[in-house]
Scaffold this active site. Structure first.
Site, PDB file in Angstrom:
ATOM      1  N   HIS A  75       4.089  -7.401 -10.811  1.00  0.00           N
ATOM      2  CA  HIS A  75       4.138  -7.216 -12.014  1.00  0.00           C
ATOM      3  C   HIS A  75       4.773  -8.907 -12.408  1.00  0.00           C
ATOM      4  CE1 HIS A  75       3.117  -7.011 -16.341  1.00  0.00           C
ATOM      5  NE2 HIS A  75       4.310  -7.371 -16.842  1.00  0.00           N
TER       6      HIS A  75
ATOM      7  N   ASP B  24      -0.122  -5.413  -9.485  1.00  0.00           N
ATOM      8  CA  ASP B  24       0.759  -4.780 -10.344  1.00  0.00           C
ATOM      9  C   ASP B  24       0.085  -3.310 -10.605  1.00  0.00           C
ATOM     10  OD1 ASP B  24       1.638  -4.591 -13.056  1.00  0.00           O
ATOM     11  OD2 ASP B  24       0.701  -6.406 -13.093  1.00  0.00           O
TER      12      ASP B  24
ATOM     13  N   SER C  57       2.518 -10.471 -19.717  1.00  0.00           N
ATOM     14  CA  SER C  57       3.117  -8.810 -19.942  1.00  0.00           C
ATOM     15  C   SER C  57       3.299  -8.711 -21.117  1.00  0.00           C
ATOM     16  CB  SER C  57       4.142  -9.349 -19.544  1.00  0.00           C
ATOM     17  OG  SER C  57       4.818  -7.740 -19.843  1.00  0.00           O
TER      18      SER C  57
END
Length: 360
Positions: free
Chosen positions: A341, A308, A148
């Site tokens: 995610h 995601d 991320s």
């Protein structure tokens, strides 16, 4: 549960020029380490944390009492093996776990900086990390990894310090935020700034917290880290025990209760202004993946997840294509999972095997 490294903090008095044009006259970086640095200083792995993470990767976080955020991946015998590697993780510049940021004390006033702290970018965060790595006497990192926003930092290391990166493992990330991502962050920021207790960023001086706004921001963000399938499997339309239809707005569904729990626990450990600063840094992040990595010699393994929707495979693929166009040895693995995610933080055997093999 094993204890985490209790953490360190290093003060730098040499000014740090920021992308905004402002300069930090000095700054502090808080960090934690795990494992032992070898005699040649060649086994260091830098882990970069995501938006709501911190430097405490494994063990019991000494500030929150909670487990480290990457227990699944890091530790003795784990894919990032602390019996083999010297693992370093810093709290990012503008964070709230000991690094300089809006919640840290301004020596000139004796009070929290608040919004007087200058805006920082992901590149600024990485420049500060590079100062720390240099101060630790480490010339080249065996690997830089993170997911991320942590992946954004990895990309920045690859672009700005290519000679100091041996291998790179960016996970579930992108070379820039999409309009949807920026929009989600702005909703969260408005929730915080719309809280009467935000006090134009001076809530610490007033002895209050914008808890409702920060909790709402966390709930918005947390939903974006999951997938519909994951939420459906865990909660569906289940109602809380003994709950009856109130025909009002009490928490009746289990998913509502879960989100309120996530929001309340987040408020206990995170600073609202830090949330504003870090989300804005992510929004500003932008690399041209076709030109940014022309000097990189490191081997790169990217990772994405099929479910995601926040940092989809297409965004990760563009990075890989840019790397290959620059002659970099780069590959992308898309892992089939319905966990969204946050899959990189969970039990994903294919990810574990991939990381272990990549670091051999």
């Amino acid at each position: 549960m094993p204890q985490a490294d209790q953490g360190h903090a290093m003060r730098f008095d040499e000014p740090l020029k920021l992308d905004s044009g402002r300069t930090l006259p000095g700054f502090t970086i808080a960090y934690a380490t795990y494992g032992t640095l070898n005699a040649t200083r060649s086994n260091a792995v830098l882990i970069c944390h995501a938006l709501t993470g911190d430097q405490f990767v494994i063990g019991t976080n000494p500030m929150t009492g909670k487990p480290g955020w990457w227990e699944t991946m890091v530790g003795p015998g784990k894919p990032i093996d602390t019996e083999r590697f010297f693992v370093i993780c810093t709290n990012v510049l503008s964070g709230c776990m000991g690094s300089s940021g809006p919640a840290s004390i301004d020596p000139a006033t004796g009070q929290a900086h608040g919004l007087a702290f200058p805006m920082v970018t992901v590149a600024d965060m990485v420049r500060a990390q590079a100062r720390l790595i240099e101060a630790l006497g480490i010339e080249t990192l065996a690997c830089v990894t993170g997911g991320s926003m942590g992946g954004m930092q990895v990309l920045e290391w690859m672009a700005k310090f290519p000679q100091r990166v041996g291998r790179a493992l960016p996970i579930a990330t992108a070379a820039h935020h999409t309009a949807q991502n920026i929009a989600l962050h702005e909703i969260g920021r408005q929730a915080i700034m719309g809280d009467p207790d935000w006090r134009n960023g001076d809530y610490l001086k007033a002895g209050v917290k914008p808890s409702r706004g920060l909790s709402t921001a966390r709930m918005i963000g947390h939903v974006s880290y999951l997938s519909e399938a994951a939420l459906g499997r865990k909660f569906g339309r289940a109602v809380c025990s003994n709950a009856r239809a109130s025909f009002g707005f009490e928490q009746e569904f289990e998913v509502e209760s879960y989100l309120h729990y996530q929001g309340a626990s987040f408020v206990e450990r995170f600073d609202a202004n830090a949330y504003l600063y870090i989300t804005r840094a992510m929004d500003y992040f932008e690399l041209d993946s076709m030109t940014a990595f022309k000097d990189l010699k490191a081997r790169v393994q990217g990772v994405s997840f099929t479910s995601d929707w926040l940092f989809p495979t297409a965004e990760n693929r563009r990075i890989c294509e840019g790397l290959k166009a620059s002659g970099v040895d780069a590959n992308l693995r898309e892992i089939d999972t319905d966990r969204g995610h946050d899959a990189f933080l969970l039990e994903e055997p294919e990810l574990f095997d991939l990381v272990r093999d990549f670091l051999k």
